[in-house]
Design an enzyme around this catalytic site. Structure first.
Site, mmCIF file in Angstrom:
data_model
loop_
_atom_site.group_PDB
_atom_site.id
_atom_site.type_symbol
_atom_site.label_atom_id
_atom_site.label_comp_id
_atom_site.label_asym_id
_atom_site.label_seq_id
_atom_site.Cartn_x
_atom_site.Cartn_y
_atom_site.Cartn_z
ATOM 1 N N ALA A 189 -13.913 -0.021 5.960
ATOM 2 C CA ALA A 189 -14.275 -0.697 4.711
ATOM 3 C C ALA A 189 -13.349 -1.877 4.424
ATOM 4 O O ALA A 189 -13.679 -2.729 3.589
ATOM 5 C CB ALA A 189 -14.216 0.293 3.550
ATOM 6 N N GLU A 212 0.833 -1.200 0.000
ATOM 7 C CA GLU A 212 0.000 0.000 0.000
ATOM 8 C C GLU A 212 0.872 1.256 0.000
ATOM 9 O O GLU A 212 2.088 1.192 0.193
ATOM 10 C CB GLU A 212 -0.914 0.015 1.225
ATOM 11 C CG GLU A 212 -0.167 0.141 2.536
ATOM 12 C CD GLU A 212 -1.110 0.359 3.705
ATOM 13 O OE1 GLU A 212 -1.465 1.530 3.945
ATOM 14 O OE2 GLU A 212 -1.464 -0.626 4.384
ATOM 15 N N LYS A 255 -5.300 -2.892 13.841
ATOM 16 C CA LYS A 255 -4.602 -1.918 14.684
ATOM 17 C C LYS A 255 -5.145 -1.996 16.106
ATOM 18 O O LYS A 255 -6.357 -2.048 16.330
ATOM 19 C CB LYS A 255 -4.750 -0.515 14.109
ATOM 20 C CG LYS A 255 -4.062 -0.356 12.742
ATOM 21 C CD LYS A 255 -4.251 1.025 12.185
ATOM 22 C CE LYS A 255 -3.490 1.187 10.870
ATOM 23 N NZ LYS A 255 -4.039 0.346 9.780
#
EC number: 4.2.1.70
Length: 302
Positions: A142, A26, A160
């Protein structure tokens, strides 16, 4: 998808032509995770970890309305210093492309772009999940729904730890997402190796994870897999130590009426201060660890 919308870096294009394993990465860690030049240095280090693991890294980002699968060195440098970069999930990916903007991909958007490019494995730090207080705020990432519909195996150190981990696991179960703990029985909690939550599944090798991915494809099951890979022991912040820090940060956010998209950046900054930078060091260590495992899984899929 037109040919000029999806742009492959030279390294990734060559890997595709040669049938070599590729791992998606990412780009929000570059634009929204840490300052320049540490962000670019970390991104390059993670890419090298993938290469050392026998695969080719494909850092994904949107540049001037085009999806880049892999970044050239100069593109990575430019992204690391860019301003006004959109943080993209499924909801705003198309808008970013249509407007010709620059965008950094979250877990969900990276999964979407990876599938478009035929990449089956993605390494990240940790996924989003159910936020604390979601029973009143309805704040759920999401990322969870993306895992339920996009066939990519995601390697992370769990959700997280600032999130509601038990509720996150419950939602993933409801959505039918396999949650696999790598090499241990507990789901890791990002900075910590243990969360107190027993994993629904355990696998002890990249080959097992790859076989599970292939079987899902063979059965026609929608969605991907979440591989929760514990942070290396020498880099972790033990659960007993980090939980009070997280609770203090949450209390500070509530006292200052921090809400919505401002919550996560506030909490991470507060935890960074309270741990004197150890949280960021641990974050880098776990991302690198995930990249190495993802490379092994990608190679095992061939």
């Amino acid at each position: 998808m037109t040919n000029d919308t999806l742009i492959y870096s030279k390294e990734v294009a060559q890997a595709r032509a040669q049938g070599r394993p590729i791992v998606a990465l990412e780009s929000t860690i570059i634009t929204h995770g840490m300052p320049f030049p540490q962000n670019v240095e970390t991104a390059r280090t993670v890419e090298d970890d993938v290469r050392e693991g026998g695969a080719v890294p494909a850092t994904i980002a949107i540049l001037k309305g085009r999806i880049h699968i892999g970044l050239e060195p100069e593109e990575l440098d430019a992204l690391g210093q860019a301003q006004d970069v959109m943080k993209l999930s499924r909801a705003d990916l198309a808008a970013c492309l249509a407007l010709g903007r620059d965008g950094a991909t979250t877990v969900a958007a990276t999964m979407i772009c990876a599938e478009m490019a035929g990449i089956s494995v993605f390494a990240t730090g940790g996924i989003g999940g159910v936020h604390r207080g979601a029973e009143t705020s309805f704040d759920i990432s999401a990322d969870l729904h993306e895992l339920a519909q996009t066939p990519v195996t995601v390697v992370g150190a769990g959700a997280k730890a600032i999130l509601d981990l038990p509720k996150t696991v419950e939602v993933l179960e409801t959505l039918g997402v396999p949650v696999i703990a790598y090499g241990q029985d507990q789901i890791p909690a990002f900075w910590s190796r243990e969360s107190g939550l027993t994993a629904p599944l355990r696998m002890d090798s990249a080959a097992q994870i790859a076989a599970s991915h292939k079987m899902r494809v063979q059965l026609g099951l929608r969605g991907g897999q979440l591989v929760t890979n514990p942070i290396p022991a020498d880099a972790e912040i033990p659960r007993a130590e980090i939980v009070p820090v997280i609770e203090e940060a949450l209390a500070a956010a509530a006292a200052q009426n921090i809400s919505a998209k401002e919550v996560t950046p506030f909490l991470l900054a507060r935890i960074f201060e309270q741990t004197e930078g150890r949280s960021l060091d641990a974050n880098i260590a776990l991302v690198r660890n995930n990249a190495r495992l993802a490379a092994q899984i990608a190679a095992a899929l061939l």
